[in-house]
Design a protein around this motif. Sequence first.
Motif, PDB file in Angstrom:
ATOM      1  N   THR A 102       5.872   0.394  -6.246  1.00 25.39           N
ATOM      2  CA  THR A 102       5.444  -0.597  -7.236  1.00 25.39           C
ATOM      3  C   THR A 102       6.281  -1.862  -7.257  1.00 25.39           C
ATOM      4  O   THR A 102       5.796  -2.924  -7.639  1.00 25.39           O
ATOM      5  CB  THR A 102       5.428   0.014  -8.643  1.00 25.39           C
ATOM      6  OG1 THR A 102       6.689   0.656  -8.886  1.00 25.39           O
ATOM      7  CG2 THR A 102       4.303   1.027  -8.770  1.00 25.39           C
ATOM      8  N   GLN A 140      11.437  -1.870 -13.171  1.00 24.06           N
ATOM      9  CA  GLN A 140      10.049  -2.247 -12.936  1.00 24.06           C
ATOM     10  C   GLN A 140       9.774  -3.683 -13.392  1.00 24.06           C
ATOM     11  O   GLN A 140       9.746  -4.596 -12.594  1.00 24.06           O
ATOM     12  CB  GLN A 140       9.113  -1.270 -13.651  1.00 24.06           C
ATOM     13  CG  GLN A 140       9.300   0.186 -13.246  1.00 24.06           C
ATOM     14  CD  GLN A 140       8.775   0.506 -11.866  1.00 24.06           C
ATOM     15  OE1 GLN A 140       7.632   0.201 -11.530  1.00 24.06           O
ATOM     16  NE2 GLN A 140       9.603   1.131 -11.045  1.00 24.06           N
ATOM     17  N   THR A 195       5.848  -0.220 -16.972  1.00 25.82           N
ATOM     18  CA  THR A 195       5.556  -1.251 -15.954  1.00 25.82           C
ATOM     19  C   THR A 195       5.536  -2.624 -16.627  1.00 25.82           C
ATOM     20  O   THR A 195       6.564  -3.197 -16.903  1.00 25.82           O
ATOM     21  CB  THR A 195       4.236  -0.936 -15.241  1.00 25.82           C
ATOM     22  OG1 THR A 195       3.203  -0.683 -16.208  1.00 25.82           O
ATOM     23  CG2 THR A 195       4.382   0.283 -14.344  1.00 25.82           C
ATOM     24  N   TYR A 212       2.398   3.597 -16.320  1.00 26.81           N
ATOM     25  CA  TYR A 212       1.590   3.734 -15.106  1.00 26.81           C
ATOM     26  C   TYR A 212       1.063   5.154 -14.905  1.00 26.81           C
ATOM     27  O   TYR A 212      -0.106   5.438 -15.127  1.00 26.81           O
ATOM     28  CB  TYR A 212       2.434   3.276 -13.922  1.00 26.81           C
ATOM     29  CG  TYR A 212       1.707   3.185 -12.599  1.00 26.81           C
ATOM     30  CD1 TYR A 212       0.393   2.747 -12.516  1.00 26.81           C
ATOM     31  CD2 TYR A 212       2.357   3.513 -11.413  1.00 26.81           C
ATOM     32  CE1 TYR A 212      -0.266   2.647 -11.303  1.00 26.81           C
ATOM     33  CE2 TYR A 212       1.714   3.416 -10.189  1.00 26.81           C
ATOM     34  CZ  TYR A 212       0.401   2.987 -10.134  1.00 26.81           C
ATOM     35  OH  TYR A 212      -0.236   2.878  -8.933  1.00 26.81           O
ATOM     36  N   LEU A 256      -0.700  -1.390 -15.408  1.00 26.21           N
ATOM     37  CA  LEU A 256       0.329  -2.185 -14.723  1.00 26.21           C
ATOM     38  C   LEU A 256       0.544  -3.526 -15.434  1.00 26.21           C
ATOM     39  O   LEU A 256       1.410  -3.658 -16.281  1.00 26.21           O
ATOM     40  CB  LEU A 256      -0.045  -2.378 -13.252  1.00 26.21           C
ATOM     41  CG  LEU A 256       0.056  -1.115 -12.389  1.00 26.21           C
ATOM     42  CD1 LEU A 256      -0.554  -1.335 -11.015  1.00 26.21           C
ATOM     43  CD2 LEU A 256       1.510  -0.667 -12.246  1.00 26.21           C
ATOM     44  N   ASP A 310      -4.756   0.315 -12.432  1.00 26.06           N
ATOM     45  CA  ASP A 310      -4.923   0.716 -11.046  1.00 26.06           C
ATOM     46  C   ASP A 310      -5.931   1.870 -10.965  1.00 26.06           C
ATOM     47  O   ASP A 310      -5.746   2.909 -11.612  1.00 26.06           O
ATOM     48  CB  ASP A 310      -3.566   1.144 -10.487  1.00 26.06           C
ATOM     49  CG  ASP A 310      -3.577   1.390  -9.000  1.00 26.06           C
ATOM     50  OD1 ASP A 310      -4.644   1.259  -8.383  1.00 26.06           O
ATOM     51  OD2 ASP A 310      -2.502   1.711  -8.447  1.00 26.06           O
ATOM     52  N   MET A 339      -3.666  -4.839 -10.480  1.00 27.01           N
ATOM     53  CA  MET A 339      -2.203  -4.919 -10.437  1.00 27.01           C
ATOM     54  C   MET A 339      -1.681  -5.982 -11.413  1.00 27.01           C
ATOM     55  O   MET A 339      -1.081  -5.686 -12.426  1.00 27.01           O
ATOM     56  CB  MET A 339      -1.732  -5.236  -9.010  1.00 27.01           C
ATOM     57  CG  MET A 339      -2.298  -4.339  -7.936  1.00 27.01           C
ATOM     58  SD  MET A 339      -1.754  -2.626  -8.074  1.00 27.01           S
ATOM     59  CE  MET A 339      -2.605  -1.878  -6.703  1.00 27.01           C
ATOM     60  N   TRP A 353      -0.604  -8.642  -6.067  1.00 24.51           N
ATOM     61  CA  TRP A 353       0.284  -8.220  -7.144  1.00 24.51           C
ATOM     62  C   TRP A 353       0.437  -9.364  -8.167  1.00 24.51           C
ATOM     63  O   TRP A 353      -0.444  -9.636  -8.939  1.00 24.51           O
ATOM     64  CB  TRP A 353       1.631  -7.763  -6.579  1.00 24.51           C
ATOM     65  CG  TRP A 353       1.532  -6.546  -5.728  1.00 24.51           C
ATOM     66  CD1 TRP A 353       1.250  -6.485  -4.397  1.00 24.51           C
ATOM     67  CD2 TRP A 353       1.666  -5.187  -6.157  1.00 24.51           C
ATOM     68  NE1 TRP A 353       1.208  -5.181  -3.961  1.00 24.51           N
ATOM     69  CE2 TRP A 353       1.470  -4.372  -5.014  1.00 24.51           C
ATOM     70  CE3 TRP A 353       1.950  -4.577  -7.381  1.00 24.51           C
ATOM     71  CZ2 TRP A 353       1.553  -2.970  -5.080  1.00 24.51           C
ATOM     72  CZ3 TRP A 353       2.042  -3.184  -7.440  1.00 24.51           C
ATOM     73  CH2 TRP A 353       1.832  -2.407  -6.311  1.00 24.51           C
ATOM     74  N   ARG A 357       5.827  -8.677  -4.796  1.00 23.21           N
ATOM     75  CA  ARG A 357       5.433  -7.955  -6.006  1.00 23.21           C
ATOM     76  C   ARG A 357       5.418  -8.912  -7.208  1.00 23.21           C
ATOM     77  O   ARG A 357       4.436  -9.550  -7.480  1.00 23.21           O
ATOM     78  CB  ARG A 357       6.365  -6.751  -6.249  1.00 23.21           C
ATOM     79  CG  ARG A 357       6.284  -5.645  -5.203  1.00 23.21           C
ATOM     80  CD  ARG A 357       4.934  -4.992  -5.143  1.00 23.21           C
ATOM     81  NE  ARG A 357       4.895  -3.815  -4.275  1.00 23.21           N
ATOM     82  CZ  ARG A 357       4.496  -3.809  -3.014  1.00 23.21           C
ATOM     83  NH1 ARG A 357       4.116  -4.957  -2.448  1.00 23.21           N
ATOM     84  NH2 ARG A 357       4.467  -2.689  -2.313  1.00 23.21           N
TER      85      ARG A 357
END
Length: 578
Positions: free
Chosen positions: A60, A124, A175, A195, A260, A280, A316, A370, A438
Amino acid sequence: MLLGLLSVCWLAHVARAQGTTSASKPSPLAQFVDDADKAGLTMMTVFGGKDSKKFIIETTGTGVAIFDYDNDGWPDIFLVNGTTLEGFPAGKGPTNHLYRNNHDGTFSDVTKQAGLADASGWGQGACVGDYDNDGWEDLYVTYYGKNRLYHNERGVFREVGEASGTAGSGKAWGTGCAFVDYDRDGLLDLVVANYVDFDLSTAPAPGERASCVWKGVPVMCGPRGLPGAKNILYHNLGGGKFADVTTKAHIDKTSGHYSLGVATFDFDNDGWPDIYIACDSTASILFRNNHDGTFTDVAVSAGAAYNEDGREQAGMGVSVGDFNGDGNLDIFKTNFSDDTSTLYRNNGNGTFDDVTFAAGLGLHTQYLGWGTTFFDFDNDGWPDLLVVNGHVYPEVDKQHLGSTYPEPRILYHNNGNGTFSDISVEAGPGITAMHAGRGLAVGDLWNDGRLSAVISNMNDHPSLLVNQVRSANHWIGIRTIGTKSNRDGIGARITVKAGARTLVDEVRSGASYASNNDMRVHFGLGASVKIDWVQIRWPSGLTERFDDLAVDKIHTIKEGSGKSAEAEARPSGGTRSQ
């Protein structure tokens, strides 16, 4: 011979007519270069294995936050870090990093001085908000494990997660997050996306189940086949304390999702902040604020849960902005590869339409998106889109599965007519460079109206994308200071009238993928050299108008200092939960 000559002449004529000859080719709209190393952003993001990912926890990645931690008027950069399955000796694990803006294009690593070198683990996301209204921005960081709340004590942070009630059980996988004053009592509350209900000790190995195979290749398992998680809402009680009101607020009625990215915005313009969560492999969530301390998930009925084919996507990141200039805030969501990102147009009546293909955004199914954000990089008054990509399976590079693990970014230019053009190829090496990206955050790092982007890359250094093209267009930045409202003014709706254009956005924490943009709201103004007025509808319900604000400047506006104005749409009466 004659036919060949005629063909050459005709092609030259067509090239001239289309403006594609070297002499008449227009200058690029953007030329982004990666200045991270030159600027001093040299940390290494550590996140799981480099060549393979055994478990989903390794995939992630991490987020970015841009905020002014030391109140010097210049935005600083915070980058979340992770770890590996093997772990590190005590005191030797990777930590998050805070970089102070030196006002000269460079940054200094002040992690230790700022008290942020204490934590390591599966970091995260991050979000920012002054939860105690003391004038110093506080920082929340999500983890697989216990989350951390850092109280800003005049530029030095003290971790108060347990003491405040926001650390969580230690078993959840946090997240995205966002501070939001959902009950409009002047104190910032906190929403945290979770998540997967994941246990590393019992997680299945690659290829062990049918859901652990992708295009015939054994890969890490999940999220499908793993139990979903519930999201959390914390209510700010004052005095540095929060209460978990997930059940009381009906947030738990939508469960079993893989959540997310989080974005808060008033989608129905009723004066109360709502919450959108990108999920997701499951339907996205849109929590409508009921004005009484509770929420209802209306994503399905509002048309924001699925794509136009009625299909669940693997969401995402998420960004909110008025892409078509109609005064309604729209949603853009990134998704997994072999799919497109999704643009939901707000119809202004509580519903959305998927206009991805109509807007020209259905091209790149090979990339896995992302972080993303609407941002007007050329200040023409129309918000553009930046998308950060990177696959989750390093195996794609070896197996030739139609994708690559590192991927380029995508820059879409808003054409001002409801469509976008992909200008990535000519937008500079910072866009075309290949990374497993990300988190993404955008801000006016130089206080000059030129928006830059900070990106977290998997097992790599971060990127700092700086546009070398300086547009002649004008702009304005707005920093809100609440008095009756929360001090950040998070949730304030800002309307700018400049000539024929009316521009709308809101102050928000969180969004993108597990990241936090510069909360000073930025508007490009195009050729306009004068602003007719700026109107702010504060979370308290007060609506004010401000005249004679100069262009090409960041203005700090305090609640109660303007002229009273009628609200665009008066908040419908409701009770505040206390």
